[in-house]
Design a protein around this motif. Structure first.
Motif, PDB file in Angstrom:
ATOM      1  N   SER A 118      -9.939  10.529   6.666  1.00 12.32           N
ATOM      2  CA  SER A 118     -11.012  10.773   7.634  1.00 12.32           C
ATOM      3  C   SER A 118     -11.607   9.474   8.161  1.00 12.32           C
ATOM      4  O   SER A 118     -12.279   9.464   9.188  1.00 12.32           O
ATOM      5  CB  SER A 118     -12.120  11.623   7.007  1.00 12.32           C
ATOM      6  OG  SER A 118     -12.764  10.916   5.969  1.00 12.32           O
ATOM      7  N   LEU A 119     -11.351   8.366   7.452  1.00  9.37           N
ATOM      8  CA  LEU A 119     -11.847   7.065   7.921  1.00  9.37           C
ATOM      9  C   LEU A 119     -10.892   6.427   8.915  1.00  9.37           C
ATOM     10  O   LEU A 119     -11.290   5.580   9.713  1.00  9.37           O
ATOM     11  CB  LEU A 119     -12.047   6.101   6.744  1.00  9.37           C
ATOM     12  CG  LEU A 119     -12.969   6.547   5.621  1.00  9.37           C
ATOM     13  CD1 LEU A 119     -13.065   5.455   4.571  1.00  9.37           C
ATOM     14  CD2 LEU A 119     -14.350   6.898   6.153  1.00  9.37           C
ATOM     15  N   THR A 120      -9.608   6.820   8.866  1.00 12.30           N
ATOM     16  CA  THR A 120      -8.599   6.173   9.700  1.00 12.30           C
ATOM     17  C   THR A 120      -8.182   7.011  10.894  1.00 12.30           C
ATOM     18  O   THR A 120      -7.526   6.498  11.794  1.00 12.30           O
ATOM     19  CB  THR A 120      -7.340   5.860   8.882  1.00 12.30           C
ATOM     20  OG1 THR A 120      -6.819   7.076   8.344  1.00 12.30           O
ATOM     21  CG2 THR A 120      -7.641   4.909   7.744  1.00 12.30           C
ATOM     22  N   ALA A 121      -8.537   8.276  10.913  1.00 19.03           N
ATOM     23  CA  ALA A 121      -8.169   9.123  12.054  1.00 19.03           C
ATOM     24  C   ALA A 121      -9.045   8.761  13.236  1.00 19.03           C
ATOM     25  O   ALA A 121     -10.242   9.015  13.240  1.00 19.03           O
ATOM     26  CB  ALA A 121      -8.365  10.596  11.690  1.00 19.03           C
ATOM     27  N   LYS A 150     -15.156  19.558   9.990  1.00 19.63           N
ATOM     28  CA  LYS A 150     -13.797  19.848  10.428  1.00 19.63           C
ATOM     29  C   LYS A 150     -12.979  20.395   9.265  1.00 19.63           C
ATOM     30  O   LYS A 150     -13.461  20.508   8.145  1.00 19.63           O
ATOM     31  CB  LYS A 150     -13.173  18.578  10.985  1.00 19.63           C
ATOM     32  CG  LYS A 150     -13.838  18.119  12.274  1.00 19.63           C
ATOM     33  CD  LYS A 150     -13.069  16.990  12.910  1.00 19.63           C
ATOM     34  CE  LYS A 150     -13.677  16.644  14.251  1.00 19.63           C
ATOM     35  NZ  LYS A 150     -12.904  15.619  14.963  1.00 19.63           N
ATOM     36  N   VAL A 151     -11.728  20.733   9.571  1.00 20.57           N
ATOM     37  CA  VAL A 151     -10.854  21.317   8.562  1.00 20.57           C
ATOM     38  C   VAL A 151     -10.562  20.286   7.473  1.00 20.57           C
ATOM     39  O   VAL A 151     -10.079  19.195   7.759  1.00 20.57           O
ATOM     40  CB  VAL A 151      -9.531  21.778   9.200  1.00 20.57           C
ATOM     41  CG1 VAL A 151      -8.616  22.398   8.148  1.00 20.57           C
ATOM     42  CG2 VAL A 151      -9.823  22.782  10.309  1.00 20.57           C
ATOM     43  N   ASN A 174       1.045  20.837  10.537  1.00 20.70           N
ATOM     44  CA  ASN A 174       0.955  20.140  11.821  1.00 20.70           C
ATOM     45  C   ASN A 174      -0.061  20.822  12.741  1.00 20.70           C
ATOM     46  O   ASN A 174      -0.863  20.155  13.402  1.00 20.70           O
ATOM     47  CB  ASN A 174       2.331  20.105  12.485  1.00 20.70           C
ATOM     48  CG  ASN A 174       2.403  19.129  13.639  1.00 20.70           C
ATOM     49  OD1 ASN A 174       1.849  18.046  13.575  1.00 20.70           O
ATOM     50  ND2 ASN A 174       3.075  19.528  14.699  1.00 20.70           N
ATOM     51  N   ILE A 175      -0.050  22.153  12.736  1.00 25.63           N
ATOM     52  CA  ILE A 175      -0.914  22.907  13.654  1.00 25.63           C
ATOM     53  C   ILE A 175      -2.318  23.101  13.086  1.00 25.63           C
ATOM     54  O   ILE A 175      -3.323  22.850  13.765  1.00 25.63           O
ATOM     55  CB  ILE A 175      -0.278  24.279  13.970  1.00 25.63           C
ATOM     56  CG1 ILE A 175       1.034  24.080  14.736  1.00 25.63           C
ATOM     57  CG2 ILE A 175      -1.246  25.153  14.775  1.00 25.63           C
ATOM     58  CD1 ILE A 175       1.873  25.332  14.861  1.00 25.63           C
ATOM     59  N   ALA A 227      -5.650  20.867  14.548  1.00 22.99           N
ATOM     60  CA  ALA A 227      -6.965  21.508  14.451  1.00 22.99           C
ATOM     61  C   ALA A 227      -8.084  20.477  14.320  1.00 22.99           C
ATOM     62  O   ALA A 227      -9.202  20.683  14.817  1.00 22.99           O
ATOM     63  CB  ALA A 227      -6.985  22.463  13.257  1.00 22.99           C
ATOM     64  N   ASN A 228      -7.795  19.376  13.657  1.00 20.04           N
ATOM     65  CA  ASN A 228      -8.782  18.302  13.501  1.00 20.04           C
ATOM     66  C   ASN A 228      -8.781  17.325  14.676  1.00 20.04           C
ATOM     67  O   ASN A 228      -9.558  16.377  14.684  1.00 20.04           O
ATOM     68  CB  ASN A 228      -8.509  17.514  12.205  1.00 20.04           C
ATOM     69  CG  ASN A 228      -9.081  18.210  10.991  1.00 20.04           C
ATOM     70  OD1 ASN A 228     -10.138  18.821  11.067  1.00 20.04           O
ATOM     71  ND2 ASN A 228      -8.379  18.127   9.880  1.00 20.04           N
ATOM     72  N   ARG A 229      -7.880  17.561  15.627  1.00 17.74           N
ATOM     73  CA  ARG A 229      -7.766  16.707  16.819  1.00 17.74           C
ATOM     74  C   ARG A 229      -7.564  15.237  16.431  1.00 17.74           C
ATOM     75  O   ARG A 229      -8.159  14.331  17.013  1.00 17.74           O
ATOM     76  CB  ARG A 229      -9.003  16.858  17.712  1.00 17.74           C
ATOM     77  CG  ARG A 229      -9.107  18.226  18.358  1.00 17.74           C
ATOM     78  CD  ARG A 229     -10.321  18.330  19.230  1.00 17.74           C
ATOM     79  NE  ARG A 229     -11.554  18.264  18.459  1.00 17.74           N
ATOM     80  CZ  ARG A 229     -12.763  18.192  19.000  1.00 17.74           C
ATOM     81  NH1 ARG A 229     -12.900  18.173  20.307  1.00 17.74           N
ATOM     82  NH2 ARG A 229     -13.823  18.130  18.226  1.00 17.74           N
TER      83      ARG A 229
END
Length: 379
Positions: free
Chosen positions: A75-78, A91-92, A154-155, A160-162
């Protein structure tokens, strides 16, 4: 019972940006974390937390890895994910549990990657991606995963988290390599394709902006580092791995070793840069690496980024700039000065000429020669 996986995430709490550290209950880990300087436990958050900064996050990561804990920092690198506030919709996410056999298989893959001389960053990234993938599908093991499971991840997780193109591509690469090494390529869906990459052009600094940044970098060591990145078009990792013996001041060349793709290359060093390097080496007397930390060893990339950002602020430049911008600017200025694109490819260490061709799109040398019909209007 194995060690829990630790989830790093950012949040805003009481007006402060914090790093949240979550994991399933484990008394040993709880006691170990309490010894880390600056970390606190919050009853309301039901989590450990500390003020967020890159140096602190890196230090905590290394502290936990010493005891072989797994850390999920996705979540820090996305790049496309944003911070969430406590109490707002999240988010998911995935759970913290993972099958022990999966951990063993990932460890075997890591050892194989180390033998093949994959970079530390790639190994760490792939490990993180695989941990997320198998936690998403817990309690399934690696042998129970199906083609539909891969498409579902993947989906229902990445899309889903964009998450960004880069994040999605890294996840696909990690899963494909894992199952290739498992000898189970048949599991990979034919339609699990890499996403289309957005064609964004890199930010480029003008010569005046480069000069302003260097003039506002007064520390000799800092000035030498930023000057080297620009004048030789180096990646920051290449500059920080550079050793004093790799620079041939007489021939005005440097030997860049084990660069991206495990390739070596020779890069010419300008007369002006040789003079600055000599001045710096005489003053600082580095023992091994050209740029060393206060306690020896390689200089920190985090510190290098902080140096650049400070100089940018002093220069009053408002562009979104990274250390890599200096490399982009070097290549673009070479092209604008008439250097053949094939030589630029060799100097930068690009495998594919298409990578180098991007600089033809940001160079203004040819565009300036185009006569705009609007110039003939009398208004």
């Amino acid at each position: 019972m194995g060690k829990p996986i630790i989830l790093f995430s950012k949040s805003n709490y009481e007006g402060q940006e914090i790093l949240l550290v979550n994991f399933s209950h484990n008394s040993n880990l709880h006691g170990y974390l309490k010894k880390f300087d600056g970390i606190e436990w919050s009853k309301s958050l039901k989590s450990f937390y500390l003020p967020f900064s890159r140096p602190t996050t890196n230090a905590l990561f290394q502290y936990l890895r010493k005891e072989n804990y797994y850390i999920d920092y996705s979540s820090l690198t996305a790049k496309d994910s944003s911070n969430h506030n406590i109490g707002k919709d999240k988010k998911v996410h995935v759970g913290n549990q993972i099958a022990e056999s999966v951990k063993h298989s990932i460890d075997l893959l890591k050892k194989w990657m180390e033998q093949k001389r994959y970079s530390e960053n790639t190994i760490r990234t792939y490990e993180g991606m695989l941990l997320i993938f198998f936690r998403f599908h817990f309690p399934k093991t690696e042998t129970e995963i199906t083609e539909k499971d891969i498409l579902k991840f993947n989906i229902d997780y990445i899309l889903a988290n964009r998450y960004s193109y880069t994040y999605q591509n890294q996840a696909i690469n990690a899963i494909k390599l894992f199952y290739r090494q498992q000898g189970k390529m048949h599991l990979l869906p034919e339609n699990l394709e890499r996403p289309k990459k957005s064609k964004k052009l890199p930010a480029i600094l003008s010569l005046e902006e480069i000069k302003s940044i260097l003039e506002n970098t007064t520390n000799l060591k800092h000035k030498t580092l930023l000057s080297l990145l620009y004048s030789c078009g180096l990646r920051i990792g290449e500059a920080l791995k550079l050793k004093t013996k790799d620079i041939d001041c007489e021939r005005k060349f440097m030997h860049v070793k084990s660069a991206k793709g495990s390739k070596d290359r020779y890069v010419p060093v300008s007369r002006q840069m040789i003079g600055l390097l000599n001045k710096y080496i005489i003053s600082y007397k580095p023992k091994d690496y050209v740029f060393e930390g206060q306690n020896g060893g390689k200089y920190s990339a985090v510190s290098a980024r902080q140096i650049l950002q400070r100089s940018i602020r002093l220069s009053g430049i408002e562009k979104s700039i990274t250390l890599h911008t200096l490399r982009h600017s070097h290549a673009t200025h070479l092209l604008e000065n008439g250097t053949d694109i094939r030589y630029i490819q060799e100097l930068l260490g690009h495998n594919n000429p298409k990578t180098t061709m991007i600089y033809t799109h940001v160079s203004t040398a040819s565009l300036d020669k185009i006569k705009n019909p609007f110039d003939d209007f009398e208004i």
